[in-house]
Design a protein around this motif. Structure first.
Motif, PDB file in Angstrom:
ATOM      1  N   PRO A  91       0.794  -1.232   0.000  1.00 43.63           N
ATOM      2  CA  PRO A  91       0.000   0.000   0.000  1.00 43.63           C
ATOM      3  C   PRO A  91       0.830   1.288   0.000  1.00 43.63           C
ATOM      4  O   PRO A  91       0.359   2.301  -0.480  1.00 43.63           O
ATOM      5  CB  PRO A  91      -0.826  -0.120   1.279  1.00 43.63           C
ATOM      6  CG  PRO A  91      -0.932  -1.573   1.526  1.00 43.63           C
ATOM      7  CD  PRO A  91       0.377  -2.141   1.073  1.00 43.63           C
ATOM      8  N   ILE A  92       2.033   1.240   0.549  1.00 44.69           N
ATOM      9  CA  ILE A  92       2.802   2.483   0.516  1.00 44.69           C
ATOM     10  C   ILE A  92       3.941   2.417  -0.501  1.00 44.69           C
ATOM     11  O   ILE A  92       4.727   3.350  -0.616  1.00 44.69           O
ATOM     12  CB  ILE A  92       3.383   2.867   1.896  1.00 44.69           C
ATOM     13  CG1 ILE A  92       4.298   1.777   2.420  1.00 44.69           C
ATOM     14  CG2 ILE A  92       2.284   3.203   2.867  1.00 44.69           C
ATOM     15  CD1 ILE A  92       5.348   2.316   3.377  1.00 44.69           C
ATOM     16  N   ASP A 139       5.718   2.620  -4.013  1.00 44.19           N
ATOM     17  CA  ASP A 139       5.465   3.304  -5.282  1.00 44.19           C
ATOM     18  C   ASP A 139       5.390   2.343  -6.459  1.00 44.19           C
ATOM     19  O   ASP A 139       4.892   2.695  -7.515  1.00 44.19           O
ATOM     20  CB  ASP A 139       6.547   4.349  -5.546  1.00 44.19           C
ATOM     21  CG  ASP A 139       6.157   5.700  -4.998  1.00 44.19           C
ATOM     22  OD1 ASP A 139       4.944   5.940  -4.861  1.00 44.19           O
ATOM     23  OD2 ASP A 139       7.041   6.526  -4.729  1.00 44.19           O
ATOM     24  N   ARG A 185       8.349  10.211  -5.672  1.00 43.18           N
ATOM     25  CA  ARG A 185       8.032   9.450  -4.460  1.00 43.18           C
ATOM     26  C   ARG A 185       6.704   9.854  -3.826  1.00 43.18           C
ATOM     27  O   ARG A 185       6.475  11.011  -3.490  1.00 43.18           O
ATOM     28  CB  ARG A 185       9.154   9.649  -3.450  1.00 43.18           C
ATOM     29  CG  ARG A 185       9.022   8.820  -2.187  1.00 43.18           C
ATOM     30  CD  ARG A 185      10.369   8.763  -1.507  1.00 43.18           C
ATOM     31  NE  ARG A 185      10.323   8.309  -0.132  1.00 43.18           N
ATOM     32  CZ  ARG A 185      10.302   7.029   0.222  1.00 43.18           C
ATOM     33  NH1 ARG A 185      10.269   6.105  -0.691  1.00 43.18           N
ATOM     34  NH2 ARG A 185      10.301   6.687   1.502  1.00 43.18           N
ATOM     35  N   TYR A 186       5.847   8.882  -3.654  1.00 45.91           N
ATOM     36  CA  TYR A 186       4.579   9.011  -2.941  1.00 45.91           C
ATOM     37  C   TYR A 186       3.622  10.049  -3.515  1.00 45.91           C
ATOM     38  O   TYR A 186       2.696  10.471  -2.847  1.00 45.91           O
ATOM     39  CB  TYR A 186       4.825   9.357  -1.460  1.00 45.91           C
ATOM     40  CG  TYR A 186       5.522   8.296  -0.668  1.00 45.91           C
ATOM     41  CD1 TYR A 186       5.593   6.998  -1.126  1.00 45.91           C
ATOM     42  CD2 TYR A 186       6.107   8.590   0.564  1.00 45.91           C
ATOM     43  CE1 TYR A 186       6.230   6.016  -0.386  1.00 45.91           C
ATOM     44  CE2 TYR A 186       6.745   7.618   1.310  1.00 45.91           C
ATOM     45  CZ  TYR A 186       6.803   6.327   0.830  1.00 45.91           C
ATOM     46  OH  TYR A 186       7.433   5.357   1.557  1.00 45.91           O
ATOM     47  N   SER A 187       3.864  10.518  -4.742  1.00 40.07           N
ATOM     48  CA  SER A 187       3.010  11.602  -5.215  1.00 40.07           C
ATOM     49  C   SER A 187       1.801  11.110  -6.001  1.00 40.07           C
ATOM     50  O   SER A 187       0.879  11.875  -6.237  1.00 40.07           O
ATOM     51  CB  SER A 187       3.819  12.586  -6.054  1.00 40.07           C
ATOM     52  OG  SER A 187       4.246  11.953  -7.227  1.00 40.07           O
ATOM     53  N   ALA A 188       1.791   9.857  -6.413  1.00 44.70           N
ATOM     54  CA  ALA A 188       0.637   9.345  -7.154  1.00 44.70           C
ATOM     55  C   ALA A 188       0.691   7.837  -7.153  1.00 44.70           C
ATOM     56  O   ALA A 188       1.679   7.237  -6.729  1.00 44.70           O
ATOM     57  CB  ALA A 188       0.656   9.864  -8.579  1.00 44.70           C
ATOM     58  N   ARG A 189      -0.377   7.199  -7.598  1.00 45.20           N
ATOM     59  CA  ARG A 189      -0.363   5.761  -7.818  1.00 45.20           C
ATOM     60  C   ARG A 189      -0.436   5.542  -9.322  1.00 45.20           C
ATOM     61  O   ARG A 189      -1.079   6.317 -10.035  1.00 45.20           O
ATOM     62  CB  ARG A 189      -1.576   5.078  -7.155  1.00 45.20           C
ATOM     63  CG  ARG A 189      -1.715   5.269  -5.660  1.00 45.20           C
ATOM     64  CD  ARG A 189      -0.483   5.009  -4.830  1.00 45.20           C
ATOM     65  NE  ARG A 189       0.174   3.733  -4.958  1.00 45.20           N
ATOM     66  CZ  ARG A 189       0.151   2.764  -4.058  1.00 45.20           C
ATOM     67  NH1 ARG A 189      -0.532   2.889  -2.960  1.00 45.20           N
ATOM     68  NH2 ARG A 189       0.838   1.662  -4.250  1.00 45.20           N
ATOM     69  N   TRP A 224      -2.027   3.576 -11.245  1.00 47.84           N
ATOM     70  CA  TRP A 224      -3.282   3.305 -11.958  1.00 47.84           C
ATOM     71  C   TRP A 224      -4.060   4.578 -12.245  1.00 47.84           C
ATOM     72  O   TRP A 224      -4.992   4.567 -13.035  1.00 47.84           O
ATOM     73  CB  TRP A 224      -4.132   2.310 -11.188  1.00 47.84           C
ATOM     74  CG  TRP A 224      -4.425   2.734  -9.778  1.00 47.84           C
ATOM     75  CD1 TRP A 224      -5.339   3.667  -9.396  1.00 47.84           C
ATOM     76  CD2 TRP A 224      -3.820   2.241  -8.582  1.00 47.84           C
ATOM     77  NE1 TRP A 224      -5.343   3.794  -8.036  1.00 47.84           N
ATOM     78  CE2 TRP A 224      -4.417   2.922  -7.501  1.00 47.84           C
ATOM     79  CE3 TRP A 224      -2.843   1.290  -8.324  1.00 47.84           C
ATOM     80  CZ2 TRP A 224      -4.057   2.690  -6.186  1.00 47.84           C
ATOM     81  CZ3 TRP A 224      -2.497   1.063  -7.001  1.00 47.84           C
ATOM     82  CH2 TRP A 224      -3.095   1.748  -5.942  1.00 47.84           C
ATOM     83  N   GLU A 225      -3.723   5.668 -11.591  1.00 44.09           N
ATOM     84  CA  GLU A 225      -4.495   6.880 -11.840  1.00 44.09           C
ATOM     85  C   GLU A 225      -3.782   7.828 -12.808  1.00 44.09           C
ATOM     86  O   GLU A 225      -4.293   8.903 -13.097  1.00 44.09           O
ATOM     87  CB  GLU A 225      -4.798   7.595 -10.520  1.00 44.09           C
ATOM     88  CG  GLU A 225      -3.560   7.830  -9.671  1.00 44.09           C
ATOM     89  CD  GLU A 225      -3.877   8.429  -8.309  1.00 44.09           C
ATOM     90  OE1 GLU A 225      -5.054   8.650  -8.018  1.00 44.09           O
ATOM     91  OE2 GLU A 225      -2.926   8.680  -7.558  1.00 44.09           O
ATOM     92  N   LEU A 282      -1.367  13.398 -13.532  1.00 41.92           N
ATOM     93  CA  LEU A 282      -2.503  13.156 -12.646  1.00 41.92           C
ATOM     94  C   LEU A 282      -3.205  14.495 -12.454  1.00 41.92           C
ATOM     95  O   LEU A 282      -2.575  15.463 -12.015  1.00 41.92           O
ATOM     96  CB  LEU A 282      -2.018  12.610 -11.294  1.00 41.92           C
ATOM     97  CG  LEU A 282      -3.064  12.565 -10.178  1.00 41.92           C
ATOM     98  CD1 LEU A 282      -4.192  11.624 -10.535  1.00 41.92           C
ATOM     99  CD2 LEU A 282      -2.427  12.146  -8.868  1.00 41.92           C
ATOM    100  N   ARG A 283      -4.461  14.543 -12.764  1.00 44.76           N
ATOM    101  CA  ARG A 283      -5.261  15.769 -12.643  1.00 44.76           C
ATOM    102  C   ARG A 283      -4.508  16.981 -13.205  1.00 44.76           C
ATOM    103  O   ARG A 283      -4.333  17.999 -12.544  1.00 44.76           O
ATOM    104  CB  ARG A 283      -5.663  16.011 -11.192  1.00 44.76           C
ATOM    105  CG  ARG A 283      -6.631  14.933 -10.680  1.00 44.76           C
ATOM    106  CD  ARG A 283      -7.275  15.321  -9.374  1.00 44.76           C
ATOM    107  NE  ARG A 283      -6.449  15.069  -8.215  1.00 44.76           N
ATOM    108  CZ  ARG A 283      -6.416  13.914  -7.562  1.00 44.76           C
ATOM    109  NH1 ARG A 283      -7.147  12.900  -7.964  1.00 44.76           N
ATOM    110  NH2 ARG A 283      -5.650  13.771  -6.507  1.00 44.76           N
TER     111      ARG A 283
END
Lengths: 162, 792
Positions: free
Chosen positions: B99-100, B102, B207-211, B213-214, B236-237
């Motif tokens: 889950p955490i 990248d 790092r940690y800024s998006a996943r 799949w999105e 992303l967006r």
């Protein structure tokens, strides 16, 4: 024979008396009417109402910004931005839930690997201003803090059946 | 050919390939971690176990060559049992932190655990934990996740050419690590992130800024070098989150240079210019486009009516798209001004009439891998054009001889067969010496100018070696002119001699240039030529002349006028003295302080455009995100500015209209290089003239353009000294009693000086000093060829 039975049934008012028996039974039975909002019906520990973000007992927020709730949400009601916090952990900078979009399916809670996002049993809430239907991270954490005991209790009760 | 059967499917495959390759060709899936088609076979993950008939047990598909009549089963009980067993072992120590992580969502281990993993672990003993390493600003490590596939190690050894990561310890205690305390400094290090099949190596800026799949992918072309690497910009967006390579065997294969991968950091930076600005006395006022463009049109018209169109100068960055170059020159030429140039650091323009159609290569990139001898002239190809360096390395690995003629003894990722390190002033002479050896070997008459140049330097044994090496198979030989060759005060002579060598001995030429220079030349963004090498409607003066004889008005496009040009101090003075300066830039910069109007244009992530690489391959790059703030794509700004100025032919509806007017259709067949007149040497070219130090310059890889200079991650790398320095040969260094780290005054011929830290550097030849370009602090030195080093 049929004609005779029908005649007797019709003229002895037996059907009416059967009906009156139900009425009579209810007339003297214990009433189930609840005087809402003074009185409330019991709720299942699985009731899915307003959302909350929980914390660990040490005060640390549980959410790790894995975004699984965002991915699983069928109504696209959740919006998350994430970043690396100063201590190197993965955290959200934004956690918005649009309560108008939300269909209270509880998938977010199911998906959460750390039991952070939960649906509480609060079902009575309202918004007084336009735009307030999107609740943010601080609001969600506040709800979590406020109802933690309730939330934890409901989870405990449900645990044997999961 | 071998006839084999995989999962009941009969195949005819080449002899000697591995079972996994045969399966891949047939589209049959075999799970794997350590096998990668571009890397050697290690067979250490054991995930690709397959059941082969007549073999006593399951065999690794990546290390089992096919043999005629082989029958392979990838899903038989024995194969699946072996794969599941391997997976159970791999998952023993792998943490459950998907889950955490990248890598989560694009993780082969995660995917394959779903297919081959058990629900619960039978392992109840202690799991191993490995300390994370800090291996630099680009790669984030989480070494507990490592499954020891050694893809990163093999990438370093085989592709990048420097083994920065290695396996330390054995068995349970094996760790992937750098040499104690070292960072990973390869210019291709980002590829290890892609190669890592787990989340052990991930991108630090991302790092940690998006996943994953999105993210949305947009295909784009890297604007930083002349390779034209294909890449995916992922957003992303509407925010650029990361850049990944897009496979193209003919261009970048599956690799990407760090510069291409991490430069996106700049487009999200605070330094973006997001609205048109007007200068009023001492500060800037935010304004709207109409007011700003009206002002630009009015002022330009005024300057032209008062002083003539020649009083305007246009400088444009080579990183801009071909469409921007085309409209830029069309706009200025429509106004009657031919002063247009993108060659901002070049010193020698004397061969402009003879110049090639565009700085490019006669040898396709794919053919570089199979060259047998490569001669680098004034090029640090490894850092300048990392993806070409990678191909030269792969040629070198299969036996190609690489020779170098440089002013700095660069550290390459391939072995040099022979090298000659000469001061910049001796470069043309040294190349002429090589040419004359070639001529005498082949019995070709040598032109007087080449022999005059040859006589300026003493004969060295290396020159013979280089020439003989090139003659072994001239059809499979290439001569590469790099950045330092283009920056040389006698660049035209270097090009001329290289061309003479090419014409007489058939040795291929590769001219390297910054960014989209090829597109700029073809678009006509040079003072003396029109679009596609045609006759220019109006000709004008080049970049250096625009600086030396100040113009009344300047149009600056996509440049930081101080660091992007060779004579930054003089250009800023010229800008201060000009009647009107307009700066079109994606970023806030110091140039703005000299500009009367600053217009925000879109960086490459926000604007569509065509980039031409050194092969003449025109590739389309798409906008990945909408423009930030009030910024607009450059071609639109130029189009509307054309309308405001009332010039004809600026009625494009979309960028395709521009593109069809600037057609690249016939460029592949056009002759690239042409005969070259070579000027004779004069007094200044004699070796040993003057007592000062010869100055060696180059542009460090992360100082080349306005994007990389603003990318914090790239700026933090070891390839990028934070401050400029002056470095000197260790022998002279100690003769002068210098110590590393002390500061000295470096003074140019014109008396301008800067105070810089001194370093001993064995790469620098004697009587030379090296001061890099691309830094604010070294601007006052300008293009000085000789400098004196004095005590503070």
């Amino acid at each position: 024979m049929n004609a005779l039975t029908k005649f007797l049934k019709d003229y002895s008012l037996i059907e009416l008396l059967k009906g009156m028996r139900v009425t009579g039974g209810n007339l003297f039975a214990k009433k189930i009417t609840v005087y809402y909002p003074e009185e409330k019906t019991p709720k299942s520990p699985r009731f899915r109402g307003l959302h909350a973000l929980r914390r660990y007992p040490n005060g640390e927020e549980r959410c790790i910004a894995c975004k699984l709730c965002e991915a699983v949400c069928p109504a696209l009601a959740i919006t998350i931005d994430s970043t690396e916090r100063e201590d190197g952990t993965r955290r959200t900078t934004r956690y918005d839930i649009d309560l108008f979009k939300c269909i209270y399916c509880g998938f977010c809670e199911e998906a959460c690997p750390v039991d952070s996002i939960v649906l509480t049993d609060i079902h009575e809430f309202h918004f007084e201003e336009a735009g307030k239907h999107v609740i943010d991270k601080s609001h969600l954490l506040e709800l979590g803090d406020q109802y933690e005991q309730q939330i934890a209790q409901a989870r405990r009760e449900d645990a044997p059946y999961r | 050919m071998a006839k084999i059967e995989i999962d009941g499917k009969s195949l005819e495959v080449d002899d000697g390939i591995m079972v996994i390759q045969a399966a891949d060709q047939a589209g049959i899936y075999i799970p794997r971690f350590c096998y990668h088609e571009k890397l050697s076979v290690a067979a250490n993950c054991r995930m690709c176990m397959v059941d082969i008939e007549k073999a006593p047990k399951a065999l690794p598909a990546c290390a089992t060559p096919v043999t005629d009549g082989m029958v392979v089963r990838t899903h038989s009980e024995r194969a699946v049992d072996a794969q599941k067993g391997t997976m159970e072992f791999l998952l023993i120590n792998h943490p459950l932190d998907c889950p955490i992580c990248d890598q989560g969502g694009e993780c082969p281990l995660q995917d394959q655990a779903l297919g081959y993993g058990a629900d619960v672990s039978r392992f109840t003993e202690k799991k191993r934990v490995v300390e994370d390493k800090d291996i630099g600003p680009l790669i984030q490590t989480a070494m507990t996740r490592c499954i020891h596939c050694t893809r990163c190690v093999r990438f370093g050894q085989e592709i990048a050419g420097i083994m920065e990561l290695g396996a330390v310890g054995r068995g349970e205690h094996m760790e992937i690590a750098t040499y104690v305390g070292k960072t990973v400094d390869s210019e291709l290090s980002g590829n290890m992130i892609d190669l890592c099949p787990v989340g052990a190596l991930t991108s630090k800026p991302y790092r940690y800024s998006a996943r994953v799949w999105e993210l949305k992918s947009h295909s784009a072309i890297s604007p930083h070098d002349c390779i034209g690497a294909n890449m995916h910009i992922q957003t992303l967006r509407n925010v650029v989150k990361r850049v990944l390579p897009r496979d193209n065997e003919a261009v970048n294969q599956c690799w990407l240079a760090d510069r291409d991968r991490f430069s996106y950091d700049s487009v999200n930076s605070e330094e973006r210019l997001v609205s048109p600005l007007l200068k009023s006395t001492d500060h800037y006022e935010v304004t709207d486009w109409k007011v700003a463009l009206d002002r630009v049109a009015r002022e330009l018209r005024k300057v032209i009516s008062e002083h003539g169109a020649d009083a305007v100068g246009g400088l444009i960055s080579p990183t801009c798209s071909s469409e921007e170059h085309f409209l830029f020159q069309k706009l200025l030429r429509s106004l009657g001004c031919g002063n247009i140039d993108h060659r901002l650091k070049q010193r020698d323009f004397s061969d402009d009439p003879d110049a090639a159609l565009y700085p490019g290569s006669q040898i396709p990139l794919e053919a570089v891998d199979s060259l047998e001898s490569i001669f680098l002239v004034g090029s640090n190809v490894r850092k300048e054009q990392p993806l070409l360096g990678l191909r030269i390395r792969s040629a070198n690995r299969v036996g190609a001889n690489v020779y170098a003629l440089n002013s700095l003894d660069y550290d390459f990722n391939f072995t040099l067969e022979e090298k000659s390190i000469v001061p910049p002033v001796e470069m043309p002479g040294a190349l002429a010496r090589v040419a004359s050896v070639l001529a005498s070997e082949q019995g070709v008459a040598i032109p007087a100018s080449v022999s005059a140049w040859a006589n300026t330097v003493a004969l060295r044994p290396e020159f013979d070696m280089i020439a003989r090496g090139l003659l072994k198979n001239p059809d499979k030989a290439g001569i590469v002119l790099g950045d330092s060759a283009a920056l040389n005060p006698r660049a035209s002579v270097l090009r001329g001699i290289a061309n003479w060598i090419h014409e007489n001995f058939g040795i291929g030429r590769i001219d390297l240039a910054q960014g989209n220079s090829a597109g700029a030349w073809l678009a006509g963004s040079v003072p003396h030529r029109g679009t596609r090498g045609g006759v220019a409607q109006v000709t004008g003066i080049n970049a250096l002349e625009m600086i030396e004889s100040p113009r009344r008005a300047y149009v600056l496009y996509g440049i930081d006028a101080d660091v992007d040009v060779i004579e930054g101090t003089r250009l800023t003075a010229a800008l201060a003295g000009a009647d009107f300066v307009v700066s079109l830039s994606a970023f806030k910069n110091d140039t703005m302080n000299k500009a009367d109007v600053a217009l925000p244009i879109c960086p490459f992530t926000e604007s569509s455009g065509t980039y031409v690489n050194l092969e003449g391959r025109a590739q389309l790059s798409n906008a990945a995100v909408p423009p930030l703030g009030e910024a607009r794509p450059g071609w639109k700004v130029l189009r509307v500015l054309g309308n405001h100025l009332g010039v004809e032919g600026f009625d494009y509806i979309d960028i395709d209209d521009v593109r069809s007017e600037l057609s690249f259709r016939d460029i592949e067949d056009a002759p690239l290089f042409q005969s070259h007149t070579i000027v004779e040497p004069d007094e200044s070219d004699r070796v040993g003239s003057g007592t000062a130090f010869q100055r060696i310059v180059d542009v460090p890889p992360y100082r080349i353009d306005s994007y990389v200079r603003r990318a914090p991650s790239l700026q933090a790398t070891n390839d990028n000294p934070i401050k400029p320095f002056v470095s000197m040969n260790p022998k002279q260094f100690s003769e002068f009693g210098l110590r590393n780290g002390i500061t000295m005054n470096v003074v140019a011929e014109d008396g301008n000086g800067v105070t810089l830290e001194v370093r001993a550097d064995a790469r620098v030849p004697e009587n030379c000093v090296y001061v890099p370009y691309g830094y604010i602090e070294s601007i006052p030195l300008g293009g000085a060829r000789q400098v004196a080093v004095e005590e503070v």
